[in-house]
Every structure is written in structure tokens, then in C-alpha cells.
Design an enzyme around this catalytic site. Structure first.
Site, PDB file in Angstrom:
ATOM      1  N   LYS A  26      15.205  36.400 -30.641  1.00 33.52           N
ATOM      2  CA  LYS A  26      14.880  35.628 -32.118  1.00 33.52           C
ATOM      3  C   LYS A  26      14.517  34.269 -32.247  1.00 33.52           C
ATOM      4  O   LYS A  26      15.016  33.515 -31.804  1.00 33.52           O
ATOM      5  CB  LYS A  26      15.912  36.011 -32.970  1.00 33.52           C
ATOM      6  CG  LYS A  26      15.759  36.483 -34.238  1.00 33.52           C
ATOM      7  CD  LYS A  26      15.311  38.071 -34.903  1.00 33.52           C
ATOM      8  CE  LYS A  26      14.984  37.897 -36.321  1.00 33.52           C
ATOM      9  NZ  LYS A  26      15.049  39.715 -36.368  1.00 33.52           N
TER      10      LYS A  26
HETATM   11  N1  GLU Z   1      12.120  40.868 -37.574  1.00 34.55           N
HETATM   12  C1  GLU Z   1      12.238  42.410 -37.305  1.00 34.55           C
HETATM   13  C2  GLU Z   1      13.467  43.224 -36.501  1.00 34.55           C
HETATM   14  O1  GLU Z   1      14.890  41.871 -37.120  1.00 34.55           O
HETATM   15  C3  GLU Z   1      10.783  43.132 -36.010  1.00 34.55           C
HETATM   16  C4  GLU Z   1      11.019  42.863 -35.319  1.00 34.55           C
HETATM   17  C5  GLU Z   1      10.081  43.186 -33.937  1.00 34.55           C
HETATM   18  O2  GLU Z   1       8.929  44.125 -35.040  1.00 34.55           O
HETATM   19  O3  GLU Z   1       9.561  42.404 -32.959  1.00 34.55           O
HETATM   20  O4  GLU Z   1      13.800  44.414 -36.203  1.00 34.55           O
END
Ligand code: GLU
Length: 421
Positions: free
Chosen positions: A111
Site C-alpha cells: 500500500k
Molecule cells: N485500493 C483497492 C483495495 O484496497 C484496490 C487495490 C488494487 O487493485 O491493487 O483493495
């Protein structure tokens, strides 16, 4: 679980670690693997100088945390928010590892975040900040290394800038370095709606389990961003009755169901749901406690806590957001027999469609939207069944079952690969 202070309760990293420890203990996880998986593999902090429109220089702080690459490239969104912290990004990165493992796609977890209020920056300032952030992380990113995506405060345009910046450094176009891109530069059909669609698929599975019908199911949704608004639209079109929508600046309630098409028009015109004539104004905090069958927190962390969990009337909670329920609230909800579809399952539709996007980019062959939706449904239904089965056979709630399933999959991979000395 042990008693904790409110501050600890609201720290997402503590919340993640509490669930991880509990699930690992239930699994009898080997102590070494426990130590490996409890903490992220890599944490990067960058300071990003940006020449602002008024001629001054501003420096923003950004993070990228890669929790695990055991099962494949690190995968996860980038969040722009004034309150983002390293602990929050750590928790979110770990949740991505578990999320990808629950739906059994070949990614680890990561993240990113920048401490910034994106609403206060001009488009050109946002572009400069995004490009410099990408450049600072250049050696850590790549289709086989770490693949960012949108999250709170970022969108398809942000991903287009990241893809372009990475590609300029590589001297070739590398579409698969990020997902959640616009369709005409390597994005996938169906990606934009995928998290909301996944929320609906999970709710459908819960209704099937409890022999309930869509038509007799009243739904309250907190959040009307990408996840909440798409879930509302798809679910209303599919026959669910959306009786309440809560946003940060106000809430709406209509016991006969809110017309979501009209609300979307109102929101696009006025930039807020407030003042919508097709429903009564309601206190957004009170809406979480209103009468309904399904509550969908699809906004942010820590909205269901030890302070309000006892008042929740929903029979099913489907977590569109990451970390909306604290560990202390879980215990209260378990006593009330609320069926929780945990975040790492409930909102996994987004990263599953990201996986399809990554596959399509690498193949250079793009699928029809119906193919994306069909595969999405197949994967999520299987994951739902796996989690419920794990919960039944181990006598734990759905959240702990999802963690146990995910941890066992990641641990198995690490065991097979062995430790390189
Ligand atoms: N931000 C989204 C999540 O928390 C998508 C993450 C992604 O597609 O890599 O799942």
C-alpha cells in the site's frame, strides 16, 4: 482478545495485528512464519518536493509499504489523505496480502500513501506530486515487483500519470506497472465498478445462505465514492432497496428506497448528496444504527467501534471499506450474531479486477466486460464459500476464518519456497 485503550482500538495496525495474532494462534502457525508475516517486508518513506502554482516549494511525505511478495508481485492502492500515517499504510499493506490470498490471486500485498489533501491541490500540482512520488519509488515498482492501483483520494488519472512516469524512465510503455487505468491506455473494462460489484456478489451469497430475497432486503450504505456509489447503483438495479446513504457531509433516508440514478445525477450536479429531494435528510452517524438488513460501510476505517457497535440493527455487515470495524467492535457484533462479510473478502472485487487488468496488459489482449464480470463472480463466490466453510469447520467468525485461510495460503507458499540464506 485482550482489552485495549481507545487509542489502540483505533490504530489500524493494532487492529490488523490483533486479528493476525488470533488467527495465527488458532492455526498453530509455526513461530518463525509468524515472525515473518507479522511485519512488512519493506517500508519506504519519501519526501517529495513540488513547485506549487504560486511559485513556492512544498515538500510532501509519502510511503510505500510492501508487506509480502511471497505469492507474487506486491499489489495495492495509493491513498492521498491528510491523515494518512505509516501505521495505517502498514495495516493496509498487510490487508492486501490477506485479501489477495483469500481470493487466491498470485499477488503479495502493498500500500502507498501521501500526506496531502488532494482537494487543496490544482490538477498540475497533483500531477507533479504524483510523478515525483513515482520517480522516487522507481526501482521498487514494476509489473513483476509492485503494482499500485487507486485508493482513497486517487483515481484513473493518477494511475495514468504513474504509468507514464514509469514508462518514461524505462524508455518504453509499460502498462502493467499500475492497474485501475483509463480503458484506452490499458485499463480493464469493468474495473471501475468491480469493488462495488464484488460487494453485491458477497451480499447475494449471504442472502442465499439465509434464504432471503433481494426485494425484501433494506440496505444502508456509508460512503458514496467509487465503492459506495457503484454498489448502490448495481444493487438498486438488481432489486435491493437502498433506504439510506451516509456521507461525511450529510445523510439521506427513504424507507421506500432511494432512486440511485436520480441521486447520482444530483451528486454530479451539486458535488454533494446533501439536498437531494428524493429522501429525508438524516444524521450520517445515526444512519449506521438505523433499521436495515444489510449495512455496507464503504468509506473509511474505524466507523464501527466499541462506542456504537451495540446499537447496530443490521443482520449482515458487508465491509466495502478497509478496516471499518475495530477488533473490540467485532466481539460486540459476534454476541449480537451479526453476520460480517469481512473487508478482505467483501471489497476484494477491486483487486481481483486489477489482476484481470494486469493479465490483459501482459497479454496485450483485452476482454469483453461480460468476461470480466463472469470471472469476477466465479472467483468471489468461491472465496465466499471457502471462508464460510473455514468458519464452520474451525468454529471461528468469518473475519478470523478469512485471516486463517489467507495466512495458511501464504505460509504454505513460504514453506515451499524455503528461506534463502
Ligand atoms: N485500493 C483497492 C483495495 O484496497 C484496490 C487495490 C488494487 O487493485 O491493487 O483493495
Amino acid at each position: 482478545m485482550k482489552t485495549v485503550s481507545l487509542e489502540q482500538e483505533l490504530n489500524p495496525w493494532e487492529a490488523q495485528a490483533a486479528r493476525f495474532d488470533f488467527a495465527a494462534q488458532k492455526l498453530n502457525l509455526d513461530e518463525g512464519l509468524w515472525k515473518i508475516l507479522r511485519y512488512p517486508q519493506r517500508e519506504i518513506i519519501v519526501h517529495i518536493p513540488v513547485a506549487m502554482d504560486n511559485g513556492t516549494l512544498e515538500v510532501f511525505t509519502g510511503f510505500r509499504v510492501q508487506h509480502s511478495i511471497a505469492r507474487g508481485p506486491a499489489k495495492g492502492g495509493v491513498r492521498y489523505s491528510p491523515d494518512v500515517t505509516l501505521d495505517e499504510v502498514r495495516a493496509l499493506a498487510s490487508w492486501m496480502t490477506w485479501k489477495c490470498a483469500v481470493v487466491n490471486i498470485p499477488f503479495g500485498g502493498a500500500k502507498g500513501g501521501i500526506i496531502v489533501d488532494p482537494k487543496k491541490l490544482s490538477l498540475s500540482e497533483l500531477e507533479k506530486m504524483t510523478r515525483r512520488y513515482t520517480a522516487e519509488l522507481i526501482e521498487f515498482l514494476g509489473p513483476e515487483k509492485d503494482v499500485p492501483a487507486p485508493d482513497m483520494g486517487t483515481n484513473e488519472q493518477t494511475m495514468a500519470w504513474m504509468m507514464d512516469t514509469y514508462s518514461m524512465h524505462m524508455r518504453q510503455t509499460v502498462t502493467a506497472v499500475v492497474t485501475g487505468k483509463p480503458i484506452n491506455i490499458g485499463g480493464s473494462r469493468g474495473r471501475r465498478e468491480a469493488t462495488g460489484r464484488g460487494v453485491m456478489i458477497n451480499c447475494d451469497e449471504a442472502l442465499r445462505k439465509f434464504e432471503m430475497s433481494r426485494e425484501s432486503t433494506r440496505v444502508i450504505i456509508q460512503g458514496f465514492g467509487n465503492v459506495g456509489s457503484n454498489a448502490a447503483k448495481l444493487m438498486a438495479d438488481g432489486g435491493y432497496k437502498i433506504v439510506g446513504i451516509a456521507e461525511y457531509d450529510g445523510g439521506l433516508f427513504n424507507k421506500n428506497g432511494i432512486n440511485i440514478d436520480n441521486l447520482l445525477e444530483h451528486r454530479d450536479r451539486n458535488k454533494t448528496i446533501v439536498g437531494f429531494p428524493g429522501a429525508d435528510a438524516a444524521d450520517p452517524r445515526e444512519l449506521l444504527l438505523a433499521d436495515c438488513e444489510i449495512l455496507i460501510p464503504a468509506a473509511t476505517e474505524n466507523v464501527i467501534t466499541s462506542q456504537n457497535a451495540a446499537g447496530i440493527k443490521a443482520r449482515i455487515i458487508c465491509e466495502g471499506a478497509n478496516g471499518p470495524t475495530t477488533a473490540a467492535a467485532d466481539e460486540i457484533l459476534a454476541d449480537k450474531k451479526v453476520f460480517i462479510i469481512p473487508d478482505i473478502l467483501a471489497n476484494a472485487g477491486g483487486v481481483t479486477a486489477s489482476y484481470f487488468e494486469w493479465v490483459q496488459d501482459r497479454q496485450g489482449y483485452f476482454w469483453k466486460e461480460s468476461a470480466v464480470n463472469e470471472q469476477l463472480e466465479f472467483i468471489l463466490r468461491e472465496a465466499f464459500e471457502d471462508v464460510v466453510h473455514f468458519s464452520d469447520t474451525h468454529g471461528v467468525n468469518n473475519r478470523i476464518a478469512a485471516y486463517m485461510l489467507a495466512i495458511s495460503r501464504v505460509a504454505h507458499t513460504i514453506k515451499l519456497r524455503g528461506i534463502y540464506a
